[in-house]
Each structure stands twice: as structure tokens, then as C-alpha cells.
Enzyme design. Structure first.
Site, PDB file in Angstrom:
ATOM      1  N   LYS A  94     -14.602  20.458   7.004  1.00 25.46           N
ATOM      2  CA  LYS A  94     -16.012  20.709   6.522  1.00 25.46           C
ATOM      3  C   LYS A  94     -16.804  19.611   6.696  1.00 25.46           C
ATOM      4  O   LYS A  94     -17.865  19.427   7.039  1.00 25.46           O
ATOM      5  CB  LYS A  94     -15.712  21.625   5.179  1.00 25.46           C
ATOM      6  N   ARG A 102     -17.108  28.593  -3.898  1.00 22.09           N
ATOM      7  CA  ARG A 102     -15.608  28.454  -3.712  1.00 22.09           C
ATOM      8  C   ARG A 102     -15.100  29.916  -4.612  1.00 22.09           C
ATOM      9  O   ARG A 102     -13.878  29.940  -4.553  1.00 22.09           O
ATOM     10  CB  ARG A 102     -15.126  27.409  -4.077  1.00 22.09           C
ATOM     11  N   ARG A 126      -4.786  12.045   6.021  1.00 19.92           N
ATOM     12  CA  ARG A 126      -5.954  11.733   5.197  1.00 19.92           C
ATOM     13  C   ARG A 126      -5.250  10.795   4.027  1.00 19.92           C
ATOM     14  O   ARG A 126      -6.094   9.923   3.736  1.00 19.92           O
ATOM     15  CB  ARG A 126      -6.749  12.806   4.944  1.00 19.92           C
ATOM     16  N   ARG A 134      -7.134   9.725  -1.122  1.00 20.10           N
ATOM     17  CA  ARG A 134      -7.729  10.759  -1.981  1.00 20.10           C
ATOM     18  C   ARG A 134      -6.623  11.268  -3.053  1.00 20.10           C
ATOM     19  O   ARG A 134      -5.422  11.416  -2.528  1.00 20.10           O
ATOM     20  CB  ARG A 134      -8.357  11.972  -1.246  1.00 20.10           C
ATOM     21  N   ARG A 180      -3.979  23.615  -3.692  1.00 23.64           N
ATOM     22  CA  ARG A 180      -5.372  23.731  -3.283  1.00 23.64           C
ATOM     23  C   ARG A 180      -5.394  24.936  -2.349  1.00 23.64           C
ATOM     24  O   ARG A 180      -6.350  25.679  -2.102  1.00 23.64           O
ATOM     25  CB  ARG A 180      -5.723  22.502  -2.519  1.00 23.64           C
TER      26      ARG A 180
HETATM   27  P1  AMP Z   1     -13.531  19.082  -1.630  1.00 20.36           P
HETATM   28  O1  AMP Z   1     -14.169  17.814  -1.400  1.00 20.36           O
HETATM   29  O2  AMP Z   1     -14.571  20.170  -1.417  1.00 20.36           O
HETATM   30  O3  AMP Z   1     -12.069  19.485  -0.925  1.00 20.36           O
HETATM   31  O4  AMP Z   1     -13.581  19.343  -2.985  1.00 20.36           O
HETATM   32  C1  AMP Z   1     -12.431  18.461  -3.683  1.00 20.36           C
HETATM   33  C2  AMP Z   1     -12.081  19.256  -5.221  1.00 20.36           C
HETATM   34  O5  AMP Z   1     -13.186  19.146  -5.977  1.00 20.36           O
HETATM   35  C3  AMP Z   1     -11.551  20.630  -5.226  1.00 20.36           C
HETATM   36  O6  AMP Z   1     -10.337  20.643  -4.842  1.00 20.36           O
HETATM   37  C4  AMP Z   1     -11.919  20.914  -6.706  1.00 20.36           C
HETATM   38  O7  AMP Z   1     -11.150  20.528  -7.590  1.00 20.36           O
HETATM   39  C5  AMP Z   1     -13.322  20.427  -6.863  1.00 20.36           C
HETATM   40  N1  AMP Z   1     -14.467  21.261  -6.235  1.00 20.36           N
HETATM   41  C6  AMP Z   1     -15.298  20.937  -5.541  1.00 20.36           C
HETATM   42  N2  AMP Z   1     -16.094  21.853  -5.260  1.00 20.36           N
HETATM   43  C7  AMP Z   1     -15.817  22.928  -5.963  1.00 20.36           C
HETATM   44  C8  AMP Z   1     -16.344  24.261  -6.294  1.00 20.36           C
HETATM   45  N3  AMP Z   1     -17.124  24.725  -5.575  1.00 20.36           N
HETATM   46  N4  AMP Z   1     -15.732  24.952  -7.536  1.00 20.36           N
HETATM   47  C9  AMP Z   1     -14.768  24.414  -7.888  1.00 20.36           C
HETATM   48  N5  AMP Z   1     -14.028  23.237  -7.668  1.00 20.36           N
HETATM   49  C10 AMP Z   1     -14.729  22.544  -6.810  1.00 20.36           C
END
Ligand code: AMP
Length: 191
Positions: free
Chosen positions: A13, A88, A127, A133, A144
Site C-alpha cells: 500500500k 481499517r 522488510r 519495523r 496483524r
Molecule cells: P501500517 O503502517 O498501515 O501497516 O500500520 C501500522 C500499525 O499502525 C497497524 O498495525 C496498527 O497498529 C496501527 N494503525 C495504522 N492505521 C490504523 C488504523 N486505521 N486503525 C487502527 N490502527 C491503525
């Protein structure tokens, strides 16, 4: 123009969002990036979110909706917004619709990246070595994926039921190959 780039963890993404931002002049808004910056700066939000993120869980809807509510007006001031990692949950999708309808706006398109789960896990473990990360450990990745299937996947049905075009795109291949497909999908959706 409001678009959403959607897909499971590791589907690309963020990579595709950066390319779409350049090609279509949409402002990229990534809730994961915002949260990671809050964690790095040690803000109260970062302190609340950091542990939840490292475990691979979703942060509470209210917290994330407040963040988006704070950022959306500035992002909307340009030609459009591309949301990455948000919404989400169906609750977040409803909150977004409410926020946008106050301005007479709506979600115009959703691009959903499809990648087989075994490849997602391989990508995330790779990654972990490159970017380090905190949530790219095997346990957090499993959580996740679980959260994605339990809470996030339903967002696609929500949009389909509400008449928002959802374009499914294969996320397998080199980033520029995937982008060719994404570009076609955005062009069709945004006319
Ligand atoms: P991402 O970078 O989009 O993979 O997000 C990393 C982490 O941030 C996720 O695994 C969640 O813990 C948190 N996170 C990011 N966006 C959201 C969201 N819209 N709702 C809830 N948690 C989020």
C-alpha cells in the site's frame, strides 16, 4: 477526489500510494506513518499507540478517527487525498463518511491490492531485515493478519454496499508492474 488504497499488511500500500501521489497529485495520508512519527517523537498519542502497534493490534477507532479528522481539512485543500491504512474497521469507514459528508464529499474509489498470504509474510519478514519495523516480527505479523481478516476485510463489503467502486488489483510482481495495473484502476475510477 478521495481515494483509499486498501490491502493486507505487506501488500505494498505505502509503495503504491507514493507512486499514485506523484502521478495523480493526490495527497498521501498514511495513518501508520503518522502513528510511527508520534511514537518516534514520544508524544502522548505515541505512548498510547506504540505498544499496541508493536503487538500487531489495531489502535482504538476514536484515536485514529481524531487523527484523521485533524489532518483531513489540510489534505482536502489540495486536489485530493489518498488514504493509506485507513479506514481499517467498519466503524472507521462510517466515521469517515460522516466527516466527509459534512463537507459534501465522499469516498470516490477504493483500490484493493491482492497478494497471497504466504507472500505477504515473506515480504514482511524481509522488510524486518531492511527497515527494522517493530511490528515486523513473526508474532506481530500473525496478529496483524488476524486483525485484517477479523476487522478490516469487512470494510470492502461496506464500500461495495454503499456504491463506492472497489477495484481489486493483483499486487504480485515488481512495484512498477503493480503500478501499471493500479494506474489503470485509478484512471477508470476517477473519471
Ligand atoms: P501500517 O503502517 O498501515 O501497516 O500500520 C501500522 C500499525 O499502525 C497497524 O498495525 C496498527 O497498529 C496501527 N494503525 C495504522 N492505521 C490504523 C488504523 N486505521 N486503525 C487502527 N490502527 C491503525
Amino acid at each position: 477526489m478521495i481515494g483509499v488504497i486498501f490491502g493486507p499488511p505487506g501488500s505494498g500500500k505505502g509503495t503504491q500510494a507514493a507512486k499514485i501521489e506523484n502521478a495523480f497529485r493526490l495527497k498521501h495520508l498514511s495513518t501508520g506513518d503518522i502513528l510511527r512519527s508520534e511514537v518516534a517523537r514520544g508524544t502522548p498519542i505515541g505512548k498510547e499507540a506504540g505498544r499496541i502497534m508493536a503487538a500487531g493490534d489495531l489502535v482504538p477507532d476514536e484515536l485514529i478517527v481524531d487523527i484523521v479528522r485533524g489532518r483531513l481539512p489540510e489534505a482536502e485543500a489540495g486536489e485530493g487525498v489518498l488514504l493509506d491504512g485507513f479506514p481499517r474497521t467498519v466503524g472507521q469507514a462510517q466515521a469517515l463518511d460522516n466527516m466527509l459528508s459534512e463537507e459534501g464529499h465522499k469516498v470516490d474509489f477504493v483500490i484493493a491490492l491482492d497478494v497471497p498470504e504466504a507472500e505477504l509474510v515473506d515480504r514482511l519478514l524481509h522488510r524486518a531485515q531492511v527497515e527494522g519495523r517493530a511490528d515486523d516480527t513473526r508474532e506481530a505479523i500473525e496478529e496483524r493478519m488476524h486483525e485484517y481478516h477479523k476487522l478490516t476485510e469487512a470494510v470492502l463489503d461496506y464500500y461495495s454496499r454503499h456504491g463506492v467502486p472497489v477495484k481489486r488489483v493483483s499486487g504480485v510482481g515488481r512495484p512498477d508492474e503493480v503500478f501499471e495495473r493500479v494506474k489503470r484502476a485509478v484512471s477508470i475510477s476517477s473519471v
